[in-house]
Design a protein around this motif. Sequence first.
Motif: not given
Lengths: 399, 399
Positions: A38, A166, A170-171, A174, A233, A238, B14-15, B19-21, B23, B30, B341
Motif C-alpha cells: 500500500e 480503545m 484504527m480501533s 471502527s 495509522p 486511509r 491498518e490492514n 487488530f481492529r476488533a 484489543p 508488534q 465483529q
Amino acid sequence: MSITEHDIVIIGAGVAGLTAGALLAERGFKVALVTKGEPTACLSTGCVDVCSHDGNPLQSIKNLPPEHPYHLVDKRMIRESLNYFQTAMTDMGVPYKGSPEQNRLIMSALGTFKTSCLVPSTMEAAPQDDQESLHIITFQGLKDFYPGYIVSRRNHTKFSVFDAGMTTTMSLASRFEEKDFFEKFIAWMGTLDIREDKIAFPAVLGLESADKIVGTIAKVTGKPVFEIPTIPPSMPGRRLFNALKGFFRKKGGDIYWSWPVTGIEKTGDIIEAVTTPSEGRPNSINGKAFILSSGSFVGGGLTATRQSIMENVFHFPVHVPGPRETWFDNDYFSMNHGIGRVGIVTDASLRPADTPFKNIFVCGGILAETEILKNGCGHGLALATAHLAAKSCVEYLVP
Amino acid sequence: MNYEHCIRCTICVENCPVFRANPEFPGPKQAGPDAQRFRSEKEKAQDGWVLLCSQCKRCEMACPCGVEPAQIILREQQRYGKEHPQTATHLLFANNYYLSTLGSLTAPVANFIASSKIGKQIFDRMGISTYMPFPQFSFLTMRSVKKTRGSQRRKVAFFYGCFINFYRPDIGKKIVRLLNALNVDVVLPPQWCCGLPALGNGNLALAKYFAQKNASSLSDYVDAGYDIVYTCTSCGLCLMQDYPGILEIPQGKKIAESSYDLHEYILKLINEGYVQPDFHEVPRRVAYHIPCHLRALKIGYPAAELMSSIPGLKYEIFDDHCCGLSGSYGFKKENRDTAVQIGHRAVSVIKKTDAENIVADCGSCRMQLSGLSGMPAMDPAEILCESLGITLKENKNAK
C-alpha cells in the motif's frame, strides 16, 4: 500470473498511479495496476497540498525553479486535475473542500498550522488563526495525541476525555461506525457544557462515513466540528487511499496486490511485459504502455546506498544533484536537503530521459526536482502529473 | 522473514482485521517484526498472543517494504505450539480432516449430534463456538465420483479440498463437469487435507505429514503431464507458498509450478485459444467477496475477469474486508467475538449495495458471510456453470 492482455500497466498504487489508472480506464482502456504494497498516501494527512509558498497555489507554481516537473503540466491541466479529484472524491463519499486558487490552514496535533489546498470535509472547519476558542475531545489512552500541546499554544482552549475502551486510531475509527457506540458517545457529548467556538477531534471519526459522523456531531452540538490529523495509522490518509482505489475499480481497473515488479520483457525500444517472482510459474503481465508511479524512497520507487541511488523497477538513470555530501543539509529541519531533488528526469511527455523506451511514462513522487517537502506539493503534483502521463499514454496508443 | 526491513510505518496495522476488533492482539507490526528482534531460539516462546493472528495475510499484501509479518507470526505460532501444551480445540481443528472423514462416514448420526442441543453444549465445553450452524457432513464425498477416461489434450488433476469433499461435493462435481465442458479431462488424485488447518493450529509436524502425502501423489500426476487445479484459495495458497516454504516439501517447487486456481486455469484456456465458451445470460446482481487468500495468491481476481464476460451479470468487488472466520479460527470460542465483529463489518458494506447474492471462492468465507447476512452465497464456479447450462442437484448446505 495474468494471461490477459492489458492496454496499460501501472506500477504503484499511490495517488498518481490510481488517478492515471482511473483516467485511462474511463477512456475505455484495459488497465492493470500492480503494486508491491500500500502507498505512502495511507500515511499522509489526506490533504492535497498543491504548492504552499503563498496564498494562491496555482500562482506560486510559477515561482518554482524552472526544472520543477510542475512546469511540464500546463496550468489548465493542473486546475482540471484538482477539479477531477474533487468530483471523484465526492462521488466516493469522501468530499474534499477548498479551491485550487486558495491555500488554507489545517491544525496539527501540536497546535501549529500546516498549509494545504484541498482538505477533507472533516477538516474544513479548522481555525485559520489563533483567535477562535476550541474544545478538544480526546480519548482515554489514545496514543500520540496529547491535547496539552494545543492547549499550551492557544488561549481559550479546553479539552475533555472520553473513555472508549480503545486506545488506537484504527480501533476508535471502527467503533465510531457502530451505531450503539455512536449513540452512547453522542449522549456523553450532551453532558458536556461546551462554550467554545469550535470542537476539535483527533482524526478518528470513522473510516467509511467520517463526513457523516462529523456532520452529525456538528448538528447535535450546534458547533463547527473538525478533525486534526494524527501520526500513522492516519485515518484521513486511509480514507483517501480507499476512495481512490474504489474510484479506480469503479472505472474498470484491475489491481494486483503484493506484486513487486522485478523484471521486464522487451523488444528493442518497446517494453512488452513486467514480471514478478513467484513460488510457482514466473508471473508476468503484458501491456502496450506502462506508467511508473512507484513513489520516492519511502514508497519504494527509489533505493539509496551509501554511494548511489537506484530506481528499483527499470533501473532507469536517477538524477542526483551532487556527491553524497550534498544529499543532506547539516540542519535536520532544513528544507534544503539535496536528496529532495533526486528522481527521474523526463521529457515534456513524461518519458524518462536517457532511456531507449518509447512506451513508458513517469509520474508522481519519483520525478526529479520535486522538493516535495520544501514546496508543499505532494499530492497536488501527483494528480497533475498523473493527468499528463495519462494524456501521453493515450497519445502514444492512439496516435 | 525480512524483519529488519520494517520501517514501522503501520500500514500493516491498518490492514489487520483482528487488530481492529480485538484489543488483546497487538497487531502485525508488534507481533511480527517488532517482537522478532527480541525472540531467541535459546528461549522458550513467550508471546501467546501470536495465536490471536488469523493468518489472513493482509499485512503482507499491504507492506510497502516486503516484510512478511504473517510469515514471521506463523513461524512463531509453530514454535509456540511445539513448546506449549496444545488445547483440545487446537488439536481437534488440526486434525479436522480425520474428524470430517469420520463425520462423513457416519453423516446422518454426526449431523444429528452436531445440530442437537446436547451436541452444542459439548462443543461449548470443548471451546468451540456455535454462533453459526455447522455445515452438514455429506455422506457421498468426492471420493465417490466415478472415474472417467478421456482423450483430451488438457488433463487436470483436481485438488478439491476438504470443504468441497465433506460439505459441498455437489460443487466439486459441478466443477468436474465444467472442466469437461471446456474439453478438459479431469482425474481426482489420491489426496488428503492440504495441511493448512494443522499449520494454523500450530502443529507443524502434522502439516508436514499431510503435505508429504499430497506432494508424492500430486507430483506423480505432474510427471504424467497433468496440470493441478485447486478451487479452495486457502488450499491453493498452502500448495503454492507453504509447501515450498515453511513445510520444506522437496517436490514443492514442481507442484507450485504446475498448480492453478480453477478460474485462472479457465482464463488461461480461453486466452490460449483452447476453448471459446459460449457464456449465456445470468441475470443476477452479486457482491463478489474476495477471500484474503485469493489476494495473497498474487494472481489478480481471475473469477472477476470471467464474470465480466457473462452477459446480464452485475458484480461488485469487495476486497477490503476479511470475513473473519479464517478457517477454524472463528470456530474457537476465544476468537468468537473477534470473528463475528470482523464478519459483520464485511457484511455491512455488502448490505449497502443492491446485491442479491454473495459470491466467494472460499467455502469458509461463504459459510460466515451467508450465516451473518442471511444472503445466499455461491462459488464463482456455480455462476459459470449456470451460464454454461451445467446443472446438478444442490445439497443441503446450499442456501
